[in-house]
Structure formats: C-alpha cells, structure tokens
Design a protein around this motif. Structure first.
Motif, PDB file in Angstrom:
ATOM      1  N   VAL A 148       5.118   4.926   2.788  1.00  0.00           N
ATOM      2  CA  VAL A 148       4.759   6.341   2.797  1.00  0.00           C
ATOM      3  C   VAL A 148       5.840   7.085   2.019  1.00  0.00           C
ATOM      4  CG1 VAL A 148       4.304   8.368   4.197  1.00  0.00           C
ATOM      5  CG2 VAL A 148       3.595   6.109   5.007  1.00  0.00           C
ATOM      6  N   ILE A 149       5.449   7.718   0.937  1.00  0.00           N
ATOM      7  CA  ILE A 149       6.412   8.326   0.019  1.00  0.00           C
ATOM      8  C   ILE A 149       6.131   9.813  -0.049  1.00  0.00           C
ATOM      9  CG2 ILE A 149       7.292   8.360  -2.341  1.00  0.00           C
ATOM     10  CD1 ILE A 149       6.382   5.464  -2.582  1.00  0.00           C
ATOM     11  N   SER A 150       7.146  10.614   0.264  1.00  0.00           N
ATOM     12  CA  SER A 150       6.970  12.058   0.258  1.00  0.00           C
ATOM     13  C   SER A 150       8.333  12.730   0.165  1.00  0.00           C
ATOM     14  CB  SER A 150       6.250  12.523   1.525  1.00  0.00           C
ATOM     15  OG  SER A 150       6.193  13.937   1.576  1.00  0.00           O
ATOM     16  N   PHE A 151       8.369  13.859  -0.569  1.00  0.00           N
ATOM     17  CA  PHE A 151       9.574  14.675  -0.595  1.00  0.00           C
ATOM     18  C   PHE A 151       9.743  15.462   0.697  1.00  0.00           C
ATOM     19  CE2 PHE A 151       8.878  14.138  -5.180  1.00  0.00           C
ATOM     20  CZ  PHE A 151      10.134  13.725  -5.568  1.00  0.00           C
ATOM     21  N   ASP A 152       8.686  15.539   1.503  1.00  0.00           N
ATOM     22  CA  ASP A 152       8.772  16.235   2.781  1.00  0.00           C
ATOM     23  C   ASP A 152       9.466  15.399   3.842  1.00  0.00           C
ATOM     24  OD1 ASP A 152       7.425  18.418   1.747  1.00  0.00           O
ATOM     25  OD2 ASP A 152       5.459  17.572   2.233  1.00  0.00           O
ATOM     26  N   ALA A 153       9.837  14.144   3.516  1.00  0.00           N
ATOM     27  CA  ALA A 153      10.461  13.285   4.513  1.00  0.00           C
ATOM     28  C   ALA A 153      11.786  13.865   4.999  1.00  0.00           C
ATOM     29  CB  ALA A 153      10.688  11.888   3.932  1.00  0.00           C
ATOM     30  N   TYR A 158      -2.974  11.101   0.169  1.00  0.00           N
ATOM     31  CA  TYR A 158      -2.883  11.414   1.597  1.00  0.00           C
ATOM     32  C   TYR A 158      -4.249  11.739   2.191  1.00  0.00           C
ATOM     33  CZ  TYR A 158      -2.013  14.158   5.786  1.00  0.00           C
ATOM     34  OH  TYR A 158      -2.060  14.650   7.067  1.00  0.00           O
ATOM     35  N   GLU A 159      -5.150  12.303   1.396  1.00  0.00           N
ATOM     36  CA  GLU A 159      -6.440  12.715   1.932  1.00  0.00           C
ATOM     37  C   GLU A 159      -7.192  11.557   2.570  1.00  0.00           C
ATOM     38  OE1 GLU A 159      -5.243  13.522  -0.952  1.00  0.00           O
ATOM     39  OE2 GLU A 159      -4.930  15.688  -0.722  1.00  0.00           O
ATOM     40  N   ARG A 160      -7.011  10.348   2.063  1.00  0.00           N
ATOM     41  CA  ARG A 160      -7.719   9.197   2.634  1.00  0.00           C
ATOM     42  C   ARG A 160      -7.189   8.841   4.011  1.00  0.00           C
ATOM     43  NH1 ARG A 160      -7.827   4.313  -1.481  1.00  0.00           N
ATOM     44  NH2 ARG A 160      -8.736   3.403   0.406  1.00  0.00           N
ATOM     45  N   PHE A 161      -5.967   9.303   4.359  1.00  0.00           N
ATOM     46  CA  PHE A 161      -5.356   8.953   5.641  1.00  0.00           C
ATOM     47  C   PHE A 161      -5.130  10.191   6.506  1.00  0.00           C
ATOM     48  CE2 PHE A 161      -4.346   5.623   2.684  1.00  0.00           C
ATOM     49  CZ  PHE A 161      -4.471   4.462   3.411  1.00  0.00           C
ATOM     50  N   SER A 162      -5.796  11.261   6.185  1.00  0.00           N
ATOM     51  CA  SER A 162      -5.683  12.458   7.008  1.00  0.00           C
ATOM     52  C   SER A 162      -6.335  12.230   8.370  1.00  0.00           C
ATOM     53  CB  SER A 162      -6.331  13.650   6.297  1.00  0.00           C
ATOM     54  OG  SER A 162      -7.717  13.403   6.081  1.00  0.00           O
ATOM     55  N   LEU A 196       0.854  -1.175   0.000  1.00  0.00           N
ATOM     56  CA  LEU A 196       0.000   0.000   0.000  1.00  0.00           C
ATOM     57  C   LEU A 196       0.895   1.231   0.000  1.00  0.00           C
ATOM     58  CD1 LEU A 196      -2.684   1.469   0.235  1.00  0.00           C
ATOM     59  CD2 LEU A 196      -2.531   1.207   2.726  1.00  0.00           C
ATOM     60  N   CYS A 197       0.886   1.994  -1.106  1.00  0.00           N
ATOM     61  CA  CYS A 197       1.697   3.202  -1.243  1.00  0.00           C
ATOM     62  C   CYS A 197       0.840   4.416  -0.902  1.00  0.00           C
ATOM     63  CB  CYS A 197       2.245   3.343  -2.661  1.00  0.00           C
ATOM     64  SG  CYS A 197       3.449   2.079  -3.110  1.00  0.00           S
ATOM     65  N   ILE A 198       1.254   5.153   0.093  1.00  0.00           N
ATOM     66  CA  ILE A 198       0.541   6.354   0.522  1.00  0.00           C
ATOM     67  C   ILE A 198       1.395   7.555   0.144  1.00  0.00           C
ATOM     68  CG2 ILE A 198      -0.471   7.586   2.467  1.00  0.00           C
ATOM     69  CD1 ILE A 198      -0.690   4.930   3.923  1.00  0.00           C
ATOM     70  N   VAL A 256       9.436   4.218   4.839  1.00  0.00           N
ATOM     71  CA  VAL A 256       9.285   5.631   4.520  1.00  0.00           C
ATOM     72  C   VAL A 256      10.321   6.020   3.474  1.00  0.00           C
ATOM     73  CG1 VAL A 256       9.287   7.980   5.421  1.00  0.00           C
ATOM     74  CG2 VAL A 256       8.462   6.101   6.836  1.00  0.00           C
ATOM     75  N   GLY A 257       9.899   6.714   2.487  1.00  0.00           N
ATOM     76  CA  GLY A 257      10.785   7.262   1.468  1.00  0.00           C
ATOM     77  C   GLY A 257      10.146   8.541   0.931  1.00  0.00           C
ATOM     78  N   LEU A 258      10.823   9.466   0.445  1.00  0.00           N
ATOM     79  CA  LEU A 258      12.233   9.321   0.056  1.00  0.00           C
ATOM     80  C   LEU A 258      13.046  10.192   1.002  1.00  0.00           C
ATOM     81  CD1 LEU A 258      11.331   9.808  -3.611  1.00  0.00           C
ATOM     82  CD2 LEU A 258      12.251   7.678  -2.716  1.00  0.00           C
ATOM     83  N   VAL A 259      13.715   9.531   1.935  1.00  0.00           N
ATOM     84  CA  VAL A 259      14.414  10.202   3.014  1.00  0.00           C
ATOM     85  C   VAL A 259      15.789  10.637   2.528  1.00  0.00           C
ATOM     86  CG1 VAL A 259      15.305   9.961   5.343  1.00  0.00           C
ATOM     87  CG2 VAL A 259      13.163   8.845   4.715  1.00  0.00           C
ATOM     88  N   VAL A 260      16.150  11.858   2.879  1.00  0.00           N
ATOM     89  CA  VAL A 260      17.500  12.333   2.594  1.00  0.00           C
ATOM     90  C   VAL A 260      18.424  11.793   3.671  1.00  0.00           C
ATOM     91  CG1 VAL A 260      18.969  14.374   2.358  1.00  0.00           C
ATOM     92  CG2 VAL A 260      16.635  14.387   1.465  1.00  0.00           C
ATOM     93  N   PRO A 261      19.592  11.264   3.322  1.00  0.00           N
ATOM     94  CA  PRO A 261      20.507  10.736   4.342  1.00  0.00           C
ATOM     95  C   PRO A 261      20.806  11.764   5.423  1.00  0.00           C
ATOM     96  CG  PRO A 261      21.252  10.137   2.153  1.00  0.00           C
ATOM     97  CD  PRO A 261      20.109  11.082   1.960  1.00  0.00           C
ATOM     98  N   ASP A 262      20.876  11.271   6.674  1.00  0.00           N
ATOM     99  CA  ASP A 262      21.176  12.100   7.844  1.00  0.00           C
ATOM    100  C   ASP A 262      20.109  13.160   8.099  1.00  0.00           C
ATOM    101  OD1 ASP A 262      23.564  10.694   8.095  1.00  0.00           O
ATOM    102  OD2 ASP A 262      24.621  12.112   6.795  1.00  0.00           O
TER     103      ASP A 262
END
Length: 648
Positions: A546-551, A525-529, A493-495, A576-582
C-alpha cells in the motif's frame, strides 16, 4: 526596516570601496600576494629555515620575479621601438593597401555623388561660388595668429615631471611588500583576531570559512599562475616560429593579461595580430597568429584548467562578468585583475554567513535549487525533457532507485505539501501527473544497477554542494536485489492511496519491482474502497504494498484499508510505504505485523526479502494438482486470478 538597513549598508560599503581605493588597493594586493607566497613560505619553514628568514626570502624571490618581468617588458619595448624603422616600409605598404581598398573606394563613391549633385542643382553651386567671392572681398578683419610662450621649466620641475610616473608605482609596490611581510609573519595571530572579531560566537563556522578561503584562493592563484606561465611560454615560442617580432613581449603580456577573466587573452591576441598584420609582408603571419591564440586558449581553458582546479573557480560565468564590470568601475584596471579573487572571497563568505547567503546564490556556481526542487519545478513547468536530462546526468553516479528516492520522491513530497496547502490548481496538478508519467516512462529502459561509490574523492569546485544536497552524492548506493535470478519469484499487488499523487508513487514502485525480478500489478484505491471491497478476490496474493503519501499523517481511510486487507488476506505479507520516520502510522496497533518502508529502496528490499522467505519456508497450493507444473505469476495479469507463492 531590515531590508532598508541592508540597502544602506551596501551603499556605505560601495562608497567606502570607491573613495578609499588609495588605501584599500595596496592592502588587498598585499593580502593576495601573501596567499600566493604562503605555500613557498611553508615549504621553507619545513626545511628548518625559520619563520622570519623564510618570509623575507619568499618576498625577495617574489620581488625579483616582478622586477625581472618589468625589465623584460621594458627591454622588449625598447627593442621594438629601435627596430620600428626596419618595418616602416611594410607598415606603409599595408596602410596604402588598406587605404586603396577603403578610402579609395570611398573617394570614388563620393566623387560620383558630388557629380550627381552638380547635375541636379547647378544653380546652387553658382550661388556658393558667389558667396565665397563676397566673403573674400568683405572688409571684415581676419583673426590674428597668437603664440603662447611658456617659461623654461626649472630643474626641480623637470625632475618632478619625469619621476612622478615612476615614484607612484614604486610607492605602491613598497607598501604592498611591507604589508605582505607583516601578514606572513603574523598569519596565525591575524587569523585569531579575525575569528575573535567576527566569529567568536561560532568558532567552527568562522574557522571553516577562513580555512576554505585560504585554501581555495591559494589553489586558485597557484593554478592560475602556472597556467598563465605555460600559456605565455607557448605563445612566445609560437610567435617566434611564425616570425612575429617581439614574441617574448607578447608572451609575457599574454601571461599577465590572462588574470583578466575571459577577455585578457584576446586583448593580448588583438595587440599581437595588429602588429603581425602591420609588419608581415603578407597576410599569412596574421592568420597563423590568430590560429595560435585560438588553439592555445581552447586547450588551456577547456582541458588544462578543469584538470587543475575543476571546471570553474566556484563562480558562475555571469558572476565573473558582473564582478569584472563592478570592480573595474570601483578600482580601475587593478580592480579588473582582482575581480575574480575578490568575488570568490565574497561567495565563500556568503556560504558561511546566513545574512550574506544571497551572494552565494547570485554569484556561486552551485545549483540554486536542489535536484528535488528542480524536479518539482520542471513538473510545474510541464517540461519533462529537461527533467530527463537531469535524470540522465544524476544516473551516471547513482542507481535508479537512489534517483527515485533522493530526487523524484523528495520532489513529489514537496508537491504533496503544496497540494495540502491548496496552492496547486487543477490545471497544474494535471501537468504534474502528465510530466511525471513521461519521466517514468522515459526511464523504463534504465537498469537499477549499483554505481561505484567514491566517498573519499573530493568533488571539484563546480560540484561542491550544500549540506542538504551532500547526501545525494556521497551516500552509499543501495544494494541490488534480483529475486528472479535467485529463484524467488512472487507477484506484488501495489495499491495506490487516495491522494492525487499516490498513483505516481505506486507506478514508480511497480517499475522498480519488475526491474528486480518481481511480478507487479498496480491497482487504484477505488477498487479497494469500503463500498467495493467485497468484489475483490485476494486468493493467492502473497505480497501487498500500500503506497501513499498520506502514510505520514495516518488518515482514517488508510487505517481502515489496512484493517480490511488484514482480515481478507491475513497470510499475505503487507508492506506500507511511503512512511515518514517516527510517524503515527508506525505505532498503529492494527498493523503491528506490517512492514513500513520510508523509501523505494526499503520497499524493494522488503518485498525481495519477503519473496525469499516465502520460498525458503516452502509453499502450499490451494485447489491445484501438486503433480502439475508450478505456474509463475505474470505481471501482465491481475494477481486476483493468478496463483502465486504463499507462505506455508
């Protein structure tokens, strides 16, 4: 002030090149001759001949070759001049034929025009006749003829008149040879002095720049010399078979003029075609000469040259043309011949000196934009077709997941930063989403296969890239995971996050999951708000992404979403992705049991590994009869209502 200083410096340098050409041209010729002769000197030194004898012998061989070429050209010109009366009849016949078809028709046309004018204005012709008679009868004094007799030149003047055209080239040749000898004798010392003068603060960069310049110029000159000699031999043999007089002369001229980029071959071809047209009894000799030059130039330029030193010399075609115009304006015909190597030196300098980087950008053949920047620029321009063409080119060397990570993901991250800065308008954002979806859909049929890595192969000059691009074409491709072929079938399940570009990243992830044998569904995301989370049924869900550039920034909404998912689906694997290292998200206490992926490759690896682990640990089914067949998740159905494998 910095821009003004750069402009003044450029003007001073150009003026110095123009007014100092009498001194600079012999020195530049000597330097380039040393690059050409240096491999031969190294060969002689490896044969234990000694440094000084090796240099002198190599220079004498080069001088002998130049003398032989000059003597050959002179002998061929003298022979053609002596044989010219033999072709006089053919030349006169061709001239008469051309005059009959051009001048004759023009005379006939003019005669008809004159007759028509006489019919229109007969009175005007009578006035002209009377005016001419009056001028003849007028007593105006006619001009007297004047003859100028110069005194006979003295023997000294005669010697100066005949020897001056010969002394100047001999003087330049002597200077070039002497300077080249000293350059070859003191190559290491000159290199150290230049490094001390220009690069003592960064020895690595200075040494790399000089080594690259020497290597590429030597390779270019040797390859070009070999190709030009081969083309000259082919042209000589071909013209001799066709029957063109002076075939050897035109072959030598072709080999020499090919050092002039693009137009050199056709200058020699024009001379040969004109001569073949004049002396040939018909037109067949001219036609076969054109065919010979055309076929030879195509084979040499499109097949032989790319095999020897890549598809280009490291310069863009625009740079070659501009350089030819500039250097021919500064230094005349010699500048035209030297334009390519001189500009190549400037481009190499621009690659290693920060303040001269504009030279590499303007004249180099490397792409001005990285693939990721080009991807984002095509999205802004709403041109997915060109982006797909770029993708097809890169996919010849990289896997699909590597393309998504190194091009699409990096391009979308640039777009995400622009969105955060507030410079992307609503219309541009709409175009970005539409174009990106077209690109993703266009890659739907592409398999994510592993490409053969070639880390030891040196790319040709046309594919040399900057350090920031090197990773795209030299890193090992990701391994290919296929969960379905191994019997590890799960549904993911990709959110997508709340960001305006998160849906695009989640769509790419879903496509990759399905290509690796995993069922995958996309949910906004609206379905899981917070207000609608109670309506979601996560029964049977074993893998959640959970995929977001805000990670990277770890905003509160994303932390709250992860907390809610842990509470409602604690047994499911959460990635969770897409996480920036550190980034801050990696240290969140709420997701200590959550996997973090920085790329699509890591995302696929984590999901396939979780599917394998779930199958290995066994399964338990809630609310199902164990004797019934095990259902398999269908990627076309919502995971909330489809039973999937779940960790025991």
């Amino acid at each position: 002030m910095r821009a003004l200083l750069s402009l003044v410096t450029g003007v001073v340098v150009i003026c110095a090149l123009y007014f100092g050409r009498a001194v600079l041209i012999p020195i530049i010729l000597a330097v380039l001759l040393s690059f050409l002769v240096a491999p031969f000197v190294d060969l002689l030194r490896r044969l234990k001949l000694g440094q000084v004898p090796s240099v002198i012998l190599a220079v004498l061989v080069a001088l002998s070759v130049l003398t032989a070429v000059g003597a050959l050209i002179g002998a061929q010109v003298a022979q053609l001049a002596s044989d010219l009366p033999r072709y006089q009849v053919a030349v006169e016949r061709k001239i008469d034929a051309v005059q009959e078809k051009t001048v004759g028709r023009a005379d006939a046309f003019l005669g008809k025009a004159a007759t028509a004018l006489k019919r229109i204005s007969p009175n005007r012709q009578e006035e002209i006749r009377k005016s001419q008679e009056n001028q003849t009868a007028s007593p105006i004094d006619a001009p007297m003829p004047v003859e100028v007799h110069e005194p006979s030149p003295s023997p000294v003047e005669l010697a100066q008149r005949f020897l001056s055209p010969i002394i100047s080239p001999l003087e330049t040749t002597g200077i070039v040879l002497v300077v080249a000898i000293f350059i070859l004798l003191q190559r290491e010392d000159l290199r150290d002095r230049l490094i001390r003068l220009f690069g003592s603060r960064d020895l690595h960069r200075a040494t790399t720049a000089m080594d690259e310049a020497a290597r590429r110029l030597s390779r270019y000159f040797l390859a070009q010399l070999g190709i030009n000699m081969g083309v000259g031999i082919v042209i000589s043999i071909g013209l001799a078979i066709i029957g063109v007089p002076g075939a050897l002369l035109f072959g030598v001229l072709t080999g020499l003029l090919r050092f002039v980029p693009y137009v050199g071959t056709w200058i020699a071809a024009l001379l040969a075609v004109i001569f073949a047209t004049a002396v040939g009894p018909g037109w067949s000799m001219m036609i076969w000469t054109i065919v010979l030059f055309g076929v030879t130039d195509i084979v040499a330029g499109q097949i032989v040259e790319p095999m020897l030193y890549g598809h280009s010399t490291g310069l863009s075609p625009f740079a070659v043309i501009v350089a030819a115009v500039f250097w021919s304006w500064i230094w005349g015909p010699i500048g035209l011949v030297l334009s390519t190597p001189l500009t190549l030196c400037l481009v190499i300098l621009g690659r290693h000196v920060d303040r001269l980087e504009f030279l590499d950008v303007l004249f180099g053949d490397r792409p001005a934009l990285t693939p990721a920047e080009n991807f984002y620029q095509r999205l802004l321009a709403n041109d997915p077709d060109e982006a797909l063409v770029q993708a097809e080119s890169l996919l010849k060397e990289r896997s699909l997941s590597a393309y998504y990570d190194e091009v699409a993901l990096e391009g979308l991250r640039i777009a995400h930063q622009d969105v955060l800065r507030g410079v992307v308008t609503a219309d541009q954002l709409k175009r970005i989403n539409e174009s990106a979806m077209d690109i993703i859909e266009g890659l739907e049929e592409v398999e994510d296969v592993v490409m053969a890595a070639r880390p030891d192969e040196e790319p040709p000059a046309s594919l040399e890239m900057s350090d920031r691009e090197a990773g795209i074409f030299h890193e090992a491709p990701p391994a290919h995971f296929d969960a379905a072929s191994e019997g590890h079938t799960s549904s993911v399940l990709c959110i997508a996050g709340r960001g305006v570009l998160d849906d695009l990243a989640a769509t790419i992830a879903v496509q990759l999951f399905r290509k690796h044998g995993l069922g995958a569904d996309l949910a906004p995301y609206e379905r899981f708000s917070r207000t609608r989370f109670d309506e979601v049924d996560l029964t049977g869900v074993s893998l959640i992404c959970v995929i977001s550039f805000d990670a990277a920034e770890s905003p509160p909404y994303l932390r709250n979403l992860l907390r809610r998912l842990h509470q409602r689906a604690g047994a499911a694997d959460l990635i969770v992705g897409l996480v920036v290292p550190d980034s801050a998200l990696e240290g969140e206490a709420v997701i200590r049991k959550t996997s973090a992926a920085t790329s699509f490759k890591e995302l696929v690896e984590a999901c396939v590994a979780a599917a394998r682990l779930q199958t290995t640990n066994g399964v338990s089914w809630e609310g199902l009869n164990p004797e019934e067949p095990v259902p398999v998740a269908d990627s076309g159905k919502a995971p909330a209502v489809v039973p999937v494998l779940r960790g025991a």
